[in-house]
Design an enzyme around this catalytic site. Structure first.
Site, PDB file in Angstrom:
ATOM      1  N   LYS A  80      41.596  17.155  46.823  1.00  0.00           N
ATOM      2  CA  LYS A  80      42.696  18.496  46.651  1.00  0.00           C
ATOM      3  C   LYS A  80      42.246  18.588  48.287  1.00  0.00           C
ATOM      4  CE  LYS A  80      43.335  22.488  44.575  1.00  0.00           C
ATOM      5  NZ  LYS A  80      43.547  23.263  42.827  1.00  0.00           N
ATOM      6  N   VAL A 184      52.936  32.679  34.411  1.00  0.00           N
ATOM      7  CA  VAL A 184      52.520  31.691  32.951  1.00  0.00           C
ATOM      8  C   VAL A 184      52.486  32.242  32.000  1.00  0.00           C
ATOM      9  CG1 VAL A 184      50.462  29.798  32.027  1.00  0.00           C
ATOM     10  CG2 VAL A 184      50.818  30.087  34.412  1.00  0.00           C
TER      11      VAL A 184
HETATM   12  P1  NAD Z   1      50.171  34.981  38.756  1.00  0.00           P
HETATM   13  O1  NAD Z   1      49.328  35.221  39.906  1.00  0.00           O
HETATM   14  O2  NAD Z   1      51.707  35.267  37.981  1.00  0.00           O
HETATM   15  O3  NAD Z   1      49.571  35.768  37.535  1.00  0.00           O
HETATM   16  C1  NAD Z   1      48.275  36.183  37.187  1.00  0.00           C
HETATM   17  C2  NAD Z   1      47.957  37.387  36.315  1.00  0.00           C
HETATM   18  O4  NAD Z   1      47.080  38.357  36.003  1.00  0.00           O
HETATM   19  C3  NAD Z   1      49.100  38.999  37.101  1.00  0.00           C
HETATM   20  O5  NAD Z   1      50.354  39.491  36.013  1.00  0.00           O
HETATM   21  C4  NAD Z   1      47.992  39.985  37.513  1.00  0.00           C
HETATM   22  O6  NAD Z   1      48.306  41.337  37.340  1.00  0.00           O
HETATM   23  C5  NAD Z   1      47.060  39.950  36.367  1.00  0.00           C
HETATM   24  N1  NAD Z   1      45.661  39.646  36.248  1.00  0.00           N
HETATM   25  C6  NAD Z   1      45.052  39.702  37.952  1.00  0.00           C
HETATM   26  N2  NAD Z   1      43.989  40.367  37.156  1.00  0.00           N
HETATM   27  C7  NAD Z   1      44.126  41.034  36.333  1.00  0.00           C
HETATM   28  C8  NAD Z   1      42.755  41.601  35.077  1.00  0.00           C
HETATM   29  N3  NAD Z   1      42.200  42.071  35.490  1.00  0.00           N
HETATM   30  N4  NAD Z   1      43.383  41.869  33.610  1.00  0.00           N
HETATM   31  C9  NAD Z   1      44.681  41.628  33.560  1.00  0.00           C
HETATM   32  N5  NAD Z   1      45.113  41.041  34.471  1.00  0.00           N
HETATM   33  C10 NAD Z   1      45.217  40.991  35.157  1.00  0.00           C
HETATM   34  O7  NAD Z   1      49.316  33.678  38.237  1.00  0.00           O
HETATM   35  P2  NAD Z   1      49.559  32.468  37.679  1.00  0.00           P
HETATM   36  O8  NAD Z   1      50.916  31.576  37.795  1.00  0.00           O
HETATM   37  O9  NAD Z   1      50.467  33.198  36.262  1.00  0.00           O
HETATM   38  O10 NAD Z   1      48.082  32.146  36.857  1.00  0.00           O
HETATM   39  C11 NAD Z   1      47.688  32.346  35.736  1.00  0.00           C
HETATM   40  C12 NAD Z   1      46.304  31.808  35.916  1.00  0.00           C
HETATM   41  O11 NAD Z   1      46.240  30.810  35.643  1.00  0.00           O
HETATM   42  C13 NAD Z   1      45.625  31.294  36.796  1.00  0.00           C
HETATM   43  O12 NAD Z   1      43.974  31.743  36.388  1.00  0.00           O
HETATM   44  C14 NAD Z   1      45.579  30.332  36.811  1.00  0.00           C
HETATM   45  O13 NAD Z   1      44.712  29.581  38.429  1.00  0.00           O
HETATM   46  C15 NAD Z   1      46.348  29.434  35.995  1.00  0.00           C
HETATM   47  N6  NAD Z   1      47.187  28.490  36.218  1.00  0.00           N
HETATM   48  C16 NAD Z   1      48.101  28.240  36.304  1.00  0.00           C
HETATM   49  C17 NAD Z   1      49.520  27.372  36.537  1.00  0.00           C
HETATM   50  C18 NAD Z   1      50.615  27.907  36.669  1.00  0.00           C
HETATM   51  O14 NAD Z   1      51.730  26.676  36.927  1.00  0.00           O
HETATM   52  N7  NAD Z   1      51.060  28.691  37.208  1.00  0.00           N
HETATM   53  C19 NAD Z   1      49.111  26.037  36.208  1.00  0.00           C
HETATM   54  C20 NAD Z   1      47.590  26.110  35.915  1.00  0.00           C
HETATM   55  C21 NAD Z   1      47.008  27.424  36.088  1.00  0.00           C
END
Ligand code: NAD
Length: 358
Positions: A80, A184
């Site tokens: 990382k 996601v």
């Molecule tokens: P994103 O930022 O697009 O979506 C996160 C969503 O959560 C947003 O819509 C936000 O408004 C909402 N949110 C924030 N705080 C909140 C709360 N207190 N209650 C309810 N909703 C809330 O992120 P993402 O890319 O969709 O990723 C989501 C999770 O998955 C993260 O933890 C990320 O680390 C993990 N992840 C993502 C990927 C990827 O490919 N994008 C891969 C592995 C892990």
């Protein structure tokens, strides 16, 4: 912090401190373990409270990548990069090119990618100095946004978890509570809707909620209410540490399967879930679809091959649950054991001398 004691305790291979006064670059590249292959892991840019926090974050995240790649059957190690600075104000071409040159100097031991605070444009800038970068623009043969593949992987992992707990992977008629409808979470909601599941959702973004209500017929609840909703599956797709002392008593689900990283506030919460009979899909296994997708770039990106790999999350999850039940250990421990066993079994194989062409 006793840096070398920490490195020794968790078996880190290398930590590189990158400094360039002209561009303002202050970065740490942590390489945890390269037994299985080059260390692949994203480049995070963040305003850390202290340099020690930045180093610790790089180390912790690099080690997490080792486990994720190993459990996913990828021939990659864990690494990382952490860049210290505000992604809104400290970015420049020279900063990312300086970082690119440091990455190039590692000669393929570490490959970077996007992470919190960095984007495709930053990866393209790094690419001017090194080929050891993924997640660049599609025009250069990149795999693009990883989120749809992450969502697909979570869906497949959820099916495998359902098969273990309900005896069928058919999610029709099951109620799934999704926390977070971002890149996601929304994609996952679409897969679930198509599979006939009933959706209960929450987010802090009103627009995402409205869309889910009108397009997916989802029931909308408040961010704190989601833990109390009657459901079969809880899918954390927003934040880490959501399985904690407060929430664990409120959950009515039989399984937890979502994309968020570090869902368990502490590992003892994984033990409590196990005791309560709530099947937990280990986060770094079920959310590996994005990593699998980006890793495919290293072979020349092929979307069909990448999707096949992401589909394999179903079988990997089943294996996790088999190990968990055979060894009578919680699923999060089973995933760790599988990752460690794979690395150990291949460490010996890979120690056989092979003459490399110069
Ligand atoms: P994103 O930022 O697009 O979506 C996160 C969503 O959560 C947003 O819509 C936000 O408004 C909402 N949110 C924030 N705080 C909140 C709360 N207190 N209650 C309810 N909703 C809330 O992120 P993402 O890319 O969709 O990723 C989501 C999770 O998955 C993260 O933890 C990320 O680390 C993990 N992840 C993502 C990927 C990827 O490919 N994008 C891969 C592995 C892990």
């Amino acid at each position: 912090m006793e840096l070398f004691s920490y490195l020794e305790k968790y078996d880190y291979e290398q930590v590189v401190f990158c400094q360039d006064e002209e561009s303002g670059l202050k970065a740490i590249i942590a390489i945890h373990d390269t037994t299985l292959g080059p260390a692949l892991g994203g480049c995070r840019m963040w305003t850390y409270a202290s340099e020690e926090d930045a180093v610790l974050d790089a180390l912790r995240l690099a080690r997490g990548m080792t486990y994720k790649a190993a459990a996913s059957g990828l021939n990659l190690g864990g690494g990382k990069t952490v860049v210290i600075g505000d992604p809104k104000t400290h970015k420049s071409e020279s900063l990312f090119r300086a970082l690119g040159r440091y990455i190039q100097s590692l000669n393929g031991r570490y490959i970077t990618a996007e992470d919190v605070g960095t984007n495709v444009h930053d990866m393209d800038t790094i690419h001017m100095e090194t080929n050891y970068v993924t997640g660049i623009s599609k025009a250069y043969g990149s795999s693009g946004n990883p989120s749809p593949m992450t969502a697909l992987g979570v869906f497949r992992g959820m099916q495998a978890t359902a098969k273990t707990i309900f005896g069928t992977d058919d999610l029709a008629g099951k109620t799934v509570a999704i926390q977070g409808l971002g890149s996601v979470g929304y994609g996952l909601a679409e897969h679930l809707k198509n599979a006939g599941a009933t959706l209960v959702v929450t987010d802090i973004n009103e627009e995402a909620l409205k869309r889910a209500q009108t397009q997916l017929n989802a029931k909308v609840v408040g961010p704190t209410e989601i833990f109390d909703e009657e459901c079969d599956v809880f899918a954390p797709c927003a934040l880490g540490a959501v399985i904690n002392d407060d929430t664990i008593e409120r959950l009515t689900c039989q399984m937890i399967a979502g994309s968020a990283n570090n869902q368990l506030a502490e590992s003892r919460h994984g033990d409590i879930l196990h005791e309560k009979g709530i099947l937990y899909a280990p986060d770094y296994v079920i959310n590996a679809g994005g990593l699998m997708n980006v890793a495919d770039e290293l072979e020349g990106y092929n979307p069909e091959r990448a999707q096949k790999k992401v589909d394999s999350i179903y079988q990997i999850m089943q294996e996790v649950y088999r190990v968990s039940s055979e060894q009578k250990i919680p699923s999060y421990q089973a995933a760790d054991h599988m990752a460690e066993a794979r690395i150990e079994s291949l460490r010996k194989v890979r120690s056989t001398y092979i003459k490399h062409a110069k």
